[in-house]
Structure formats: structure tokens, C-alpha cells
Design an enzyme around this catalytic site. Sequence first.
Site, PDB file in Angstrom:
ATOM      1  CD  GLU A   1     -39.557  27.203  12.884  1.00 46.78           C
ATOM      2  OE1 GLU A   1     -38.921  26.498  13.696  1.00 46.78           O
ATOM      3  OE2 GLU A   1     -39.114  27.518  11.758  1.00 46.78           O
TER       4      GLU A   1
ATOM      5  CG  HIS B   1     -31.693  30.311  20.839  1.00 42.89           C
ATOM      6  ND1 HIS B   1     -30.666  30.910  20.154  1.00 42.89           N
ATOM      7  CD2 HIS B   1     -32.196  29.359  20.014  1.00 42.89           C
ATOM      8  CE1 HIS B   1     -30.537  30.328  18.972  1.00 42.89           C
ATOM      9  NE2 HIS B   1     -31.458  29.397  18.856  1.00 42.89           N
TER      10      HIS B   1
END
Length: 327
Positions: free
Chosen positions: A60, A129
Site C-alpha cells: 500500500e 477490518h
Amino acid sequence: MSVITYRDALNQALREEMHRDDRVFLMGEEVAVYQGAYKVSKGLLQEFGEMRVVDTPITELGFAGVGVGAAMVGLRPIIEFMTWNFALLAIDQVVNSAAKMLYMSGGQYNIPMVFRGPNGAALQLSAQHSQAWESWLAHIPGLKVVAPGTPYDAKGLLKSAIRDDDPVIVLEGEMLYNTKGEVPENEEVIVPIGKAELKREGEHASIITHGKMVLTALQAADQLGKQGINVDVVDLRTIRPMDIDAITTSVRKTNRAVVLEEGWEFCGVGAQVVDYIQRECFDDLDAPVVRIHQADVPMPYAKNLERAAKPDAAKTVAAVKKVMYLE
């Protein structure tokens, strides 16, 4: 009008903007061959090729940085995070590079790019998450932050984000991808950044919300309507810049406000909304503002605990009745 899913509305926006401007490209994990973790980029690789729909390694920080560099030299990258929770690994590029480059370069470098992906809780994805990112990102000068709650707004806000000359954060509700709504077929859909919308009109109280919670607010409004209580539902649509006029217009009319958000209470988006209300509408209020939000805990995995932690229609109905002194 056609009825399409939130997912397909985003796909339409990407496709239309990539046709309109050949500087636009999409980059992220599994966006090309796999067609996106949530199938938002379905068919784009076949249509535009691997130079404009780019699969990346699981890095990322790396591909966010490549996007910033591409934007600095005139391209218009769209960076997809498989989930905004994974963007923690790229936060240096989002906050220290994309958001600050225009200011720190004395206006020499615009950063016309989009960071997008699913935001907030889904079903039993546990604490790491399930985070709602609005307040984290809206805190940063230099970033614009949008959170569409309907397919129409998803398409219109994403198109506006891609055309914007500043970095725009697009927070897509993870539970919204399969929801459906009307989107015009033969006209361009553009939703201006910074403009809220009154999704439901009433006179007894205002529910101010955004993103996934728009559906929750509308469910609560339906339940309240059956009891003779009619509420405004104000969808912020954009978190930064926030449409203060839309908030104050509604509250001055109803004199009561409930602020509904998916994230945590402390330093949340709702705190900013309440601040605007107390500054601009203090003398109009007939009751203290009430906030509805996630419980102040990491999101549990157990289904019953997860349900208890999330804001919902029942909690919103109770809050409206509270500001009306009905319970």
C-alpha cells in the site's frame, strides 16, 4: 432511470471518466485480472488495457506513493485500497505527501488524485477490518472527503472526485455494494463535492448523517412516520468540506437534531456537526443534540456483540423520541 447497484454505479463512473480523460488510470491490489476485490473494476482491464488498469503487489505504501508521483507530473491516478483499514500502511503518502504537496510546493504541484475503497464495518470482519475512517481523514487540511450513501451519489461523487485538482478520499460503505437505487441512463450524473442533500423532509426533528448510515436514517424515518413523527434526513455526502448551510437550515426548521454516524464517538464527525449546530443554531434548539454512533470499543467478532456495538434504526428512533421528550 435504471435501477443499478452501488457497485455498478462506481463502475460506470470509472469507465466514463477513463473514456473522457486518458490521463485517468486505476491502480491497486487485484483491480485488473481479478476485477477488484468487490468487482468495482469489472471489465475495465479488457476495455482499457494493463497500462491504465494496474495490478500492484501487496504494498500500500508503495503504490500510493507511485500515485502521488504520477499526479505530480500531470496524470490523474485513482488508487484503490482493498479496504481503508489497509490504508494505515499508506497513511504517510496520503497525509504527508498527497495532502500537503500543494501547500509545501508553494502551489507548484497540484495532486489530482483519488484514494478510494470500502470503509466501515461489514459482517463479522472483527476489529482490524471494521473501522470507519471519516474523522481520521477529514482532520487533515488538504484532503477532501466524500462518503456516498446511494448509487446515484456514489457515481456522481466519484466522477467529481476524479475531476478535482486536489486529492479526494472516497469512502465506500462496505455493506452498500449490493444495495440498489435509481441512476439516470442518458444524462451525466455529477454530484458536487461539498453539497449535502435533504433525503427526507419533515418538521419534528432533523437526523444528520452520511454514508452507510443514510439507509439506517431512512429506515428510522419510516418507522417514526408510522407513529406520526416526520423527520428531516440530511445526507452530508461530503465530510470535508461540510455543507454547514444544509445543517443549519434543517435544524432551524425542526428545532431538534440527532446526529447519526458509523464511527466512534470521541472526536468523531458528529462532534464537528454538533459544534456547527451549537454555534449557528443555539437559540433555535428546543432540546440538546443527541449523537448515535458505534460503541466505544474495537468492533467485536461475535455476531451478537457486533450487532450491539453498531448504530441502527432502533437506536435512532429512540434518539429522535428523546429530543422530542417522548421518552
